[in-house]
Design a protein around this motif. Structure first.
Motif, PDB file in Angstrom:
ATOM      1  N   MET A   1       0.767  -1.213   0.193  1.00  0.00           N
ATOM      2  CA  MET A   1       0.144  -0.137   0.039  1.00  0.00           C
ATOM      3  C   MET A   1       0.814   1.201  -0.081  1.00  0.00           C
ATOM      4  SD  MET A   1      -3.186   1.161   2.595  1.00  0.00           S
ATOM      5  CE  MET A   1      -4.301  -0.008   1.874  1.00  0.00           C
ATOM      6  N   ASN A   2       0.484   2.091  -0.828  1.00  0.00           N
ATOM      7  CA  ASN A   2       1.443   3.496  -1.007  1.00  0.00           C
ATOM      8  C   ASN A   2       0.524   4.671  -0.249  1.00  0.00           C
ATOM      9  OD1 ASN A   2       3.038   2.257  -3.107  1.00  0.00           O
ATOM     10  ND2 ASN A   2       1.402   1.945  -4.179  1.00  0.00           N
ATOM     11  N   PHE A   3       1.140   5.353   0.577  1.00  0.00           N
ATOM     12  CA  PHE A   3       0.713   6.354   1.139  1.00  0.00           C
ATOM     13  C   PHE A   3       1.412   7.766   0.628  1.00  0.00           C
ATOM     14  CE2 PHE A   3       0.193   3.056   4.195  1.00  0.00           C
ATOM     15  CZ  PHE A   3      -1.161   3.520   4.843  1.00  0.00           C
ATOM     16  N   HIS A   4       0.480   8.697   0.289  1.00  0.00           N
ATOM     17  CA  HIS A   4       1.057  10.038  -0.225  1.00  0.00           C
ATOM     18  C   HIS A   4       0.659  11.034   0.811  1.00  0.00           C
ATOM     19  CE1 HIS A   4       1.582   8.097  -4.108  1.00  0.00           C
ATOM     20  NE2 HIS A   4       0.409   7.211  -3.711  1.00  0.00           N
ATOM     21  N   VAL A  33       5.898   5.311   1.730  1.00  0.00           N
ATOM     22  CA  VAL A  33       5.196   6.713   1.911  1.00  0.00           C
ATOM     23  C   VAL A  33       6.182   7.758   1.143  1.00  0.00           C
ATOM     24  CG1 VAL A  33       4.575   8.264   3.975  1.00  0.00           C
ATOM     25  CG2 VAL A  33       4.944   5.734   4.167  1.00  0.00           C
ATOM     26  N   SER A  34       5.335   8.510   0.459  1.00  0.00           N
ATOM     27  CA  SER A  34       6.001   9.607  -0.292  1.00  0.00           C
ATOM     28  C   SER A  34       5.239  11.049   0.449  1.00  0.00           C
ATOM     29  CB  SER A  34       5.820   9.839  -1.674  1.00  0.00           C
ATOM     30  OG  SER A  34       5.694   8.391  -2.194  1.00  0.00           O
ATOM     31  N   VAL A  35       6.192  12.216   0.484  1.00  0.00           N
ATOM     32  CA  VAL A  35       5.561  13.375   1.010  1.00  0.00           C
ATOM     33  C   VAL A  35       5.786  14.220   0.006  1.00  0.00           C
ATOM     34  CG1 VAL A  35       5.851  14.814   3.126  1.00  0.00           C
ATOM     35  CG2 VAL A  35       6.239  12.537   3.389  1.00  0.00           C
ATOM     36  N   TYR A  36       4.669  15.258  -0.252  1.00  0.00           N
ATOM     37  CA  TYR A  36       4.846  16.334  -1.232  1.00  0.00           C
ATOM     38  C   TYR A  36       4.477  17.607  -0.328  1.00  0.00           C
ATOM     39  CZ  TYR A  36       4.183  12.323  -4.241  1.00  0.00           C
ATOM     40  OH  TYR A  36       4.461  10.788  -4.916  1.00  0.00           O
ATOM     41  N   ASN A  37       5.127  18.554  -0.872  1.00  0.00           N
ATOM     42  CA  ASN A  37       4.944  20.118  -0.218  1.00  0.00           C
ATOM     43  C   ASN A  37       4.252  20.943  -1.301  1.00  0.00           C
ATOM     44  OD1 ASN A  37       5.079  22.352   0.986  1.00  0.00           O
ATOM     45  ND2 ASN A  37       7.403  22.125   1.793  1.00  0.00           N
ATOM     46  N   PRO A  38       3.020  21.506  -0.879  1.00  0.00           N
ATOM     47  CA  PRO A  38       2.536  22.358  -1.724  1.00  0.00           C
ATOM     48  C   PRO A  38       3.124  23.305  -2.198  1.00  0.00           C
ATOM     49  CG  PRO A  38       0.978  21.583  -0.044  1.00  0.00           C
ATOM     50  CD  PRO A  38       2.344  21.065   0.354  1.00  0.00           C
ATOM     51  N   ASP A 114      -3.421   3.157  -3.124  1.00  0.00           N
ATOM     52  CA  ASP A 114      -2.890   4.553  -2.902  1.00  0.00           C
ATOM     53  C   ASP A 114      -3.656   5.248  -1.959  1.00  0.00           C
ATOM     54  OD1 ASP A 114      -0.462   4.984  -4.758  1.00  0.00           O
ATOM     55  OD2 ASP A 114      -1.541   3.663  -5.656  1.00  0.00           O
ATOM     56  N   ILE A 115      -3.379   5.898  -0.885  1.00  0.00           N
ATOM     57  CA  ILE A 115      -4.049   6.684   0.143  1.00  0.00           C
ATOM     58  C   ILE A 115      -3.320   8.207  -0.023  1.00  0.00           C
ATOM     59  CG2 ILE A 115      -4.985   6.895   2.493  1.00  0.00           C
ATOM     60  CD1 ILE A 115      -5.605   4.151   1.151  1.00  0.00           C
ATOM     61  N   ILE A 116      -4.149   9.031  -0.431  1.00  0.00           N
ATOM     62  CA  ILE A 116      -3.654  10.553  -0.350  1.00  0.00           C
ATOM     63  C   ILE A 116      -4.169  11.067   0.676  1.00  0.00           C
ATOM     64  CG2 ILE A 116      -3.240  12.567  -1.746  1.00  0.00           C
ATOM     65  CD1 ILE A 116      -3.780  10.905  -4.271  1.00  0.00           C
ATOM     66  N   ILE A 117      -3.255  11.609   1.583  1.00  0.00           N
ATOM     67  CA  ILE A 117      -3.836  12.386   2.773  1.00  0.00           C
ATOM     68  C   ILE A 117      -3.393  13.744   2.985  1.00  0.00           C
ATOM     69  CG2 ILE A 117      -3.892  12.422   5.444  1.00  0.00           C
ATOM     70  CD1 ILE A 117      -3.279   9.482   5.507  1.00  0.00           C
TER      71      ILE A 117
END
Ligand code: SAH
Length: 220
Positions: A1-4, A33-38, A114-117
């Motif tokens: 499972m992928n978390f974003h 887990v990937s982290v994205y910065n707006p 994929d779960i995008i939080i």
């Protein structure tokens, strides 16, 4: 499972992701887990992600565009993968539906890949983000935090430990065993302030049936 995780404070979530069961789950590739910065998706010189609210009121609102671009980036990444993704988009929100074990189980059962939080800050996020992505508002409890990072970590933690092989021992999942919220390890007797604190006798008895009964009884 992928978390974003979409957050303007990646440094808040990073340490949690490299520790303990979650950290090992990532190393074992059971979760990613990937982290994205707006902020990386802003088009203004100052990388501003917030703006004043329409209609007035205190505080600032997270603007729609940087978050939409960040989520689209994740969607594109998923679309490029060979295996078709099933995506769930969650908005952390104190007014949302309350998160629970049952909710986490549904995520697992529905086979999301994929779960995008999306983590809010300030007074929250422009409501159009939710409409654009048909995201679900989820709260982790009846209190208001200063940001969505802790809620995102709570949800990730609860869902991830339900992903097969993330917990070393699947029998640690509460539902599949007789568990207790009251537990003891050595020493058998602990002295503190002149008082002796003992492990309940039944746990030392070796009597399986009695122990299980006691555990059921101690479950609150
Ligand atoms: N003005 C908002 C509160 C914003 S709190 C209101 O009255 O509803 C700032 C951010 O923290 C929110 O956008 C959300 O992402 C997060 N947050 C705060 N409390 C939360 C909770 N209990 N559950 C999930 N997210 C929460």
């Amino acid at each position: 499972m992928n978390f974003h995780i979409i957050t303007i404070f990646p440094e808040v979530v990073q340490p949690y992701l490299s520790t303990g069961v979650i950290g090992r789950g990532i190393i074992k590739k059971k979760i990613a887990v990937s982290v994205y910065n707006p902020r990386d998706y802003t088009k203004n010189k100052h990388k501003k992600v917030d703006d004043i609210p329409y209609g007035g009121g205190p505080g600032m609102i997270m603007a729609v565009d940087p978050i939409v671009l960040a989520v689209k980036k994740v969607q594109q990444k998923i679309a490029r993968r060979k295996i078709k993704g099933k995506i769930k988009i969650i908005m952390t929100s104190p007014g949302g539906k309350e998160f629970s074990n049952t909710y986490a189980d549904k995520i697992i059962k529905n086979k999301y890949t994929d779960i995008i939080i999306i983590c809010g800050r300030y007074e929250g996020i422009d409501a159009r983000v939710k409409k654009i992505f048909k995201a679900e508002d989820i709260s982790i409890g009846n209190y208001v935090l200063t940001g969505g990072e802790l809620p995102a970590m709570v949800m990730l933690d609860v869902i991830a430990r339900r992903v097969p092989d993330v917990l070393g021992n699947m029998s640690s999942i509460e539902e599949s065993r007789v568990s207790s919220h009251e537990m003891y390890t050595r020493p058998e007797v602990y002295e503190c302030g002149g008082k002796k604190y003992r492990v309940p006798k039944v746990l030392l008895s070796g009597h399986h049936k009695n122990i299980e009964e006691w555990k059921r009884g101690s479950k609150k």
